[in-house]
Design a protein around this motif. Sequence first.
Motif, mmCIF file in Angstrom:
data_model
loop_
_atom_site.group_PDB
_atom_site.id
_atom_site.type_symbol
_atom_site.label_atom_id
_atom_site.label_comp_id
_atom_site.label_asym_id
_atom_site.label_seq_id
_atom_site.Cartn_x
_atom_site.Cartn_y
_atom_site.Cartn_z
ATOM 1 N N GLY A 1 13.179 14.967 -8.488
ATOM 2 C CA GLY A 1 11.872 14.356 -8.640
ATOM 3 C C GLY A 1 11.089 14.317 -7.336
ATOM 4 N N GLY A 2 9.881 13.750 -7.420
ATOM 5 C CA GLY A 2 9.021 13.655 -6.254
ATOM 6 C C GLY A 2 9.221 12.364 -5.484
ATOM 7 N N ALA A 3 8.506 12.255 -4.370
ATOM 8 C CA ALA A 3 8.679 11.113 -3.468
ATOM 9 C C ALA A 3 7.918 9.876 -3.924
ATOM 10 N N PHE A 4 6.932 10.029 -4.802
ATOM 11 C CA PHE A 4 5.979 8.943 -5.061
ATOM 12 C C PHE A 4 6.287 8.128 -6.308
ATOM 13 N N ASP A 5 6.863 8.751 -7.324
ATOM 14 C CA ASP A 5 7.105 8.085 -8.604
ATOM 15 C C ASP A 5 8.118 6.965 -8.419
ATOM 16 N N GLY A 6 7.622 5.746 -8.386
ATOM 17 C CA GLY A 6 8.469 4.577 -8.167
ATOM 18 C C GLY A 6 8.345 4.034 -6.766
ATOM 19 N N PRO A 7 8.825 4.790 -5.752
ATOM 20 C CA PRO A 7 8.780 4.263 -4.389
ATOM 21 C C PRO A 7 7.386 3.898 -3.900
ATOM 22 N N LEU A 8 6.337 4.603 -4.363
ATOM 23 C CA LEU A 8 4.992 4.242 -3.917
ATOM 24 C C LEU A 8 4.683 2.795 -4.301
ATOM 25 N N GLY A 9 5.119 2.375 -5.490
ATOM 26 C CA GLY A 9 4.865 1.012 -5.922
ATOM 27 C C GLY A 9 5.613 -0.018 -5.105
ATOM 28 N N VAL A 10 6.840 0.299 -4.713
ATOM 29 C CA VAL A 10 7.634 -0.656 -3.930
ATOM 30 C C VAL A 10 7.111 -0.739 -2.500
ATOM 31 N N VAL A 11 6.875 0.412 -1.878
ATOM 32 C CA VAL A 11 6.337 0.429 -0.516
ATOM 33 C C VAL A 11 4.978 -0.273 -0.474
ATOM 34 N N SER A 12 4.127 0.022 -1.454
ATOM 35 C CA SER A 12 2.798 -0.585 -1.492
ATOM 36 C C SER A 12 2.875 -2.094 -1.677
ATOM 37 N N SER A 13 3.902 -2.565 -2.372
ATOM 38 C CA SER A 13 4.060 -4.010 -2.571
ATOM 39 C C SER A 13 4.332 -4.718 -1.250
ATOM 40 N N PHE A 14 5.243 -4.164 -0.458
ATOM 41 C CA PHE A 14 5.504 -4.763 0.860
ATOM 42 C C PHE A 14 4.276 -4.648 1.756
ATOM 43 N N ALA A 15 3.591 -3.499 1.691
ATOM 44 C CA ALA A 15 2.391 -3.313 2.516
ATOM 45 C C ALA A 15 1.277 -4.272 2.094
ATOM 46 N N ALA A 16 1.157 -4.520 0.781
ATOM 47 C CA ALA A 16 0.140 -5.460 0.298
ATOM 48 C C ALA A 16 0.445 -6.878 0.775
ATOM 49 N N LEU A 17 1.718 -7.244 0.804
ATOM 50 C CA LEU A 17 2.095 -8.553 1.333
ATOM 51 C C LEU A 17 1.739 -8.653 2.813
ATOM 52 N N ASP A 18 1.993 -7.582 3.558
ATOM 53 C CA ASP A 18 1.602 -7.557 4.970
ATOM 54 C C ASP A 18 0.094 -7.742 5.119
ATOM 55 N N GLU A 19 -0.664 -7.103 4.229
ATOM 56 C CA GLU A 19 -2.122 -7.216 4.271
ATOM 57 C C GLU A 19 -2.559 -8.651 4.003
ATOM 58 N N LEU A 20 -1.930 -9.309 3.036
ATOM 59 C CA LEU A 20 -2.271 -10.698 2.752
ATOM 60 C C LEU A 20 -1.993 -11.592 3.959
ATOM 61 N N ARG A 21 -0.906 -11.330 4.628
ATOM 62 C CA ARG A 21 -0.586 -12.122 5.815
ATOM 63 C C ARG A 21 -1.584 -11.850 6.935
ATOM 64 N N ALA A 22 -2.024 -10.594 7.048
ATOM 65 C CA ALA A 22 -3.032 -10.270 8.052
ATOM 66 C C ALA A 22 -4.357 -10.961 7.754
ATOM 67 N N ARG A 23 -4.633 -11.203 6.476
ATOM 68 C CA ARG A 23 -5.844 -11.926 6.073
ATOM 69 C C ARG A 23 -5.667 -13.450 6.188
ATOM 70 N N ARG A 24 -4.465 -13.866 6.531
ATOM 71 C CA ARG A 24 -4.119 -15.294 6.622
ATOM 72 C C ARG A 24 -4.289 -15.993 5.265
ATOM 73 N N VAL A 25 -3.910 -15.270 4.225
ATOM 74 C CA VAL A 25 -3.970 -15.817 2.881
ATOM 75 C C VAL A 25 -2.722 -16.659 2.627
ATOM 76 N N THR A 26 -2.916 -17.847 2.080
ATOM 77 C CA THR A 26 -1.801 -18.710 1.706
ATOM 78 C C THR A 26 -1.768 -18.815 0.186
ATOM 79 N N PRO A 27 -0.833 -18.117 -0.459
ATOM 80 C CA PRO A 27 -0.796 -18.142 -1.923
ATOM 81 C C PRO A 27 -0.497 -19.538 -2.463
ATOM 82 N N ALA A 28 -1.155 -19.887 -3.548
ATOM 83 C CA ALA A 28 -0.888 -21.156 -4.211
ATOM 84 C C ALA A 28 0.274 -21.033 -5.196
#
Length: 410
Positions: free
Chosen positions: A77-104
């Motif tokens: 298979g290819g590199a993106f099917d599945g792993p893109l979603g997991v990598v993007s999830s950690f990266a999105a969390l990093d982005e939220l922290r960079a925005r100083r977002v505090t989830p409720a």
Amino acid sequence: MWRELLHIGRHPDSRGYRRYAWTGADAECRAWFRAQAESRGLTYEVDRNGNQWAWLGDPSAGDAVVTGSHLDSVPDGGAFDGPLGVVSSFAALDELRARRVTPAKPLAIVNFGDEEGARFGLACVGSRLASGQLSLPQAHLLTDGDGVTLPRAMEAAGYDPDALGPDPERLARIGAFVELHVEQGRALDLSGDRVGIASAIWPHGRWRFDFRGEANHAGTTRLVDRHDPMLSYAETVLAARREAELAGAVATFGKISVEPNGVNAIPSLVRGWLDSRAEDQATLDTVVGGIEKAAREYADAHGIALDVVRESFTPVVEFDHALRDELARILGEDKDKDKDKDKDTDLKVPVLGTGAGHDAGILSGTVPTAMLFVRNPTGVSHSPAEFAAEDDCVAGVLALADVLEGLACA
């Protein structure tokens, strides 16, 4: 993160990935997931079915917003099917922290086990077990090509197969699950959009066709004396293409097993696996019914016995409309945030259906689920040629971060 994953399970000849469930490559991917979770100070845990979770906040608080996907692959298979979603999830969390977002609400990232079904022949095993759609007796019957059962494979990988089963308490913690995935088609490329929202997953299934004939010598047996199952199988493959084309659906024989599998021997058994998908149930029933009817006619004509077994099936999945509309609102507002005039933005992000199955589809009957797609410029998937451009992947991360912020901070 992407570079750290790229080498794991990659075959040197095909350049595709062979990350099968409960193998060494799978273990490396799972170790990577745990390292990502712990490096961010997240609470790491593995559930009774081997799915991995990384939590920000108290999981027991409930109404959690969860994202993630899977790390296993189809053969080559290819590199993106599945792993893109997991990598993007950690990266999105990093982005939220960079925005100083505090989830409720609690946030979590999940890696579901054995989504592709490449080893044991059933897709989405981890999410099916968790949601109760795969029973323990059924799970114990799953066997790979070498005769190894799922429980024994899990045990060899260091997990407890006796713990397998439904996990309603864990799923009850989830208020929304959003899975990001590379698009497995060209709809976004054709529309010029980087990110889209899923509307539904087509009904789909896998059927095994067993054509049983008579083994004989390829050089001495007259054509008129043969009971060659390969002929019936070949004609059925062509029938599948015709039936799918007439109905506007898809049908594929992509896997085959032959006995005795000798160059100079007429086969005694040809076993082929059909994958078919359509926009609605009636169309799918028409396609598969037409293929089976043709197969039986061809088998009768050649003196062949035929058995057809439905090995798996997933009905149409309509993603939660309220959650889907909320994603459209969040992303639509993001696209229009610099505009002066008020306008309805619900349709600013394209909404599209898909013929591919996902863990989000399996969970949809238990928790509200939604999906984001990232543009695939070629539409190629389940192949080493699968691709998404880096700027589109970044756009996907930012869209996922917006969604998580909108859902978890509401």
